[in-house]
Design a protein around this motif. Structure first.
Motif, PDB file in Angstrom:
ATOM      1  N   THR A 117      64.849  38.819 -88.128  1.00  0.00           N
ATOM      2  CA  THR A 117      64.324  37.492 -88.447  1.00  0.00           C
ATOM      3  C   THR A 117      63.127  37.162 -87.579  1.00  0.00           C
ATOM      4  O   THR A 117      62.119  36.620 -88.056  1.00  0.00           O
ATOM      5  N   ASN A 118      63.227  37.504 -86.306  1.00  0.00           N
ATOM      6  CA  ASN A 118      62.118  37.230 -85.395  1.00  0.00           C
ATOM      7  C   ASN A 118      60.886  38.051 -85.762  1.00  0.00           C
ATOM      8  O   ASN A 118      59.764  37.546 -85.714  1.00  0.00           O
ATOM      9  N   VAL A 119      61.133  39.293 -86.142  1.00  0.00           N
ATOM     10  CA  VAL A 119      60.009  40.153 -86.538  1.00  0.00           C
ATOM     11  C   VAL A 119      59.340  39.606 -87.788  1.00  0.00           C
ATOM     12  O   VAL A 119      58.106  39.563 -87.898  1.00  0.00           O
ATOM     13  N   ILE A 137      54.927  36.740 -90.432  1.00  0.00           N
ATOM     14  CA  ILE A 137      54.434  35.626 -91.236  1.00  0.00           C
ATOM     15  C   ILE A 137      53.461  34.778 -90.436  1.00  0.00           C
ATOM     16  O   ILE A 137      52.387  34.390 -90.932  1.00  0.00           O
ATOM     17  N   ARG A 138      53.824  34.507 -89.201  1.00  0.00           N
ATOM     18  CA  ARG A 138      52.965  33.689 -88.352  1.00  0.00           C
ATOM     19  C   ARG A 138      51.616  34.376 -88.112  1.00  0.00           C
ATOM     20  O   ARG A 138      50.566  33.740 -88.133  1.00  0.00           O
ATOM     21  N   ASN A 191      45.414  36.643 -97.283  1.00  0.00           N
ATOM     22  CA  ASN A 191      46.420  36.525 -96.226  1.00  0.00           C
ATOM     23  C   ASN A 191      47.452  35.452 -96.551  1.00  0.00           C
ATOM     24  O   ASN A 191      48.666  35.656 -96.361  1.00  0.00           O
ATOM     25  N   PHE A 192      46.999  34.322 -97.034  1.00  0.00           N
ATOM     26  CA  PHE A 192      47.928  33.226 -97.334  1.00  0.00           C
ATOM     27  C   PHE A 192      48.872  33.621 -98.475  1.00  0.00           C
ATOM     28  O   PHE A 192      50.059  33.273 -98.448  1.00  0.00           O
ATOM     29  N   GLU A 225      54.362  35.467-100.364  1.00  0.00           N
ATOM     30  CA  GLU A 225      55.229  36.491-100.961  1.00  0.00           C
ATOM     31  C   GLU A 225      56.500  36.674-100.136  1.00  0.00           C
ATOM     32  O   GLU A 225      57.548  37.039-100.667  1.00  0.00           O
ATOM     33  N   LYS A 226      56.405  36.397 -98.844  1.00  0.00           N
ATOM     34  CA  LYS A 226      57.564  36.533 -97.959  1.00  0.00           C
ATOM     35  C   LYS A 226      58.302  35.212 -97.754  1.00  0.00           C
ATOM     36  O   LYS A 226      59.513  35.200 -97.499  1.00  0.00           O
ATOM     37  N   ASN A 227      57.553  34.105 -97.885  1.00  0.00           N
ATOM     38  CA  ASN A 227      58.179  32.799 -97.690  1.00  0.00           C
ATOM     39  C   ASN A 227      57.420  31.768 -98.532  1.00  0.00           C
ATOM     40  O   ASN A 227      56.481  31.119 -98.052  1.00  0.00           O
TER      41      ASN A 227
END
Length: 247
Positions: free
Chosen positions: A18-20, A25-26, A47-48, A53-55
């Motif tokens: 989760t941290n990775v 994402i960040r 990039n956005f 796509e991930k969140n």
């Protein structure tokens, strides 16, 4: 004891994953922001979109993607991204900013009436926003001028149609008058020809009226001719006819 250790291991692994993911994402979002500030809006958009796509429920990324689309003049896409961002926050001031940007995108798309509604929604949530007030007044002025121009165009169109109708009626009247004139000429033409023919006959016929002196001369000539004729006849009658030869 083993089961407890396994639970701790999987729990730690999940936190690490989760941290990775969060860090990834960040990082993508931050890289997108850097590209945006460098005015590399197409690269920032990429990039956005990778972040979403991930969140897909991330408010900031949806909002940032809308800004990237807006800078590329992709106003329809920008509006969709801003609308997605609206559902990702409950803060009124934040929603007001989103509505403000939606209003700008609509105004750039020349959808003036819709932009006015967006600005009004923004001011309902943040009545003190000076920028939104200015943009709303600007949009209202544009709408006023637009309606005025449309009314003027409609009036010009009506005037042109009336002028065309008047010209058409005038042309029809002229054609009708011309037809009447032609018909009158056709009706008069046989009479004129007949009159000309009568004049021709009158010119060909001798004048039947003679003077008294001319009549007396004619009578005298006739008398003289008669005397000469009688005299000739007497001469013929008094002539001796030779008898036929007796063979």
């Amino acid at each position: 004891m083993i089961n407890k250790l396994m639970y701790i291991f999987f729990f730690s692994l999940m936190l690490t994953t989760t941290n990775v993911l969060a860090q990834s994402i960040r990082k993508l979002n931050n890289d997108g922001v850097d590209l945006y500030e460098q005015k590399k809006y197409a690269d920032a958009e990429i990039n956005f979109r990778k972040v979403l796509e991930k969140n897909k429920d991330d408010f900031i990324t949806n909002f940032n993607l809308g800004d990237a689309y807006y800078k590329q003049e992709k106003y329809d896409e920008a509006i969709k991204s801003y609308q997605n961002a609206l559902g990702k926050t409950n803060d009124d001031l934040t929603k007001a900013k989103v509505y403000h940007n939606i209003g700008n995108s609509l105004l750039k798309s020349n959808k003036i009436e819709e932009s006015i509604e967006a600005y009004k929604n923004a001011l309902k949530l943040n009545p003190d926003d000076a920028d939104t007030k200015y943009n709303l007044s600007y949009a209202l002025e544009l709408l006023k001028n637009k309606n005025k121009n449309q009314q003027q165009q409609q009036q010009n169109q009506n005037n042109q149609q009336n002028q065309n109708q008047q010209n058409q009626n005038q042309n029809q009247n002229q054609d009708k008058n011309q037809q009447n004139q032609n018909q009158q000429k056709q009706n008069q033409q046989p009479k004129d020809q007949e009159a000309k023919q009568d004049n021709t006959k009158q010119q060909q016929l001798p004048d039947s009226k003679i003077s008294k002196e001319q009549a007396e001369r004619i009578l005298e000539a006739l008398k003289n001719n008669e005397k000469d004729l009688q005299k000739n006849l007497r001469r013929v009658k008094g002539k001796v006819v030779k008898p036929e030869k007796d063979w």
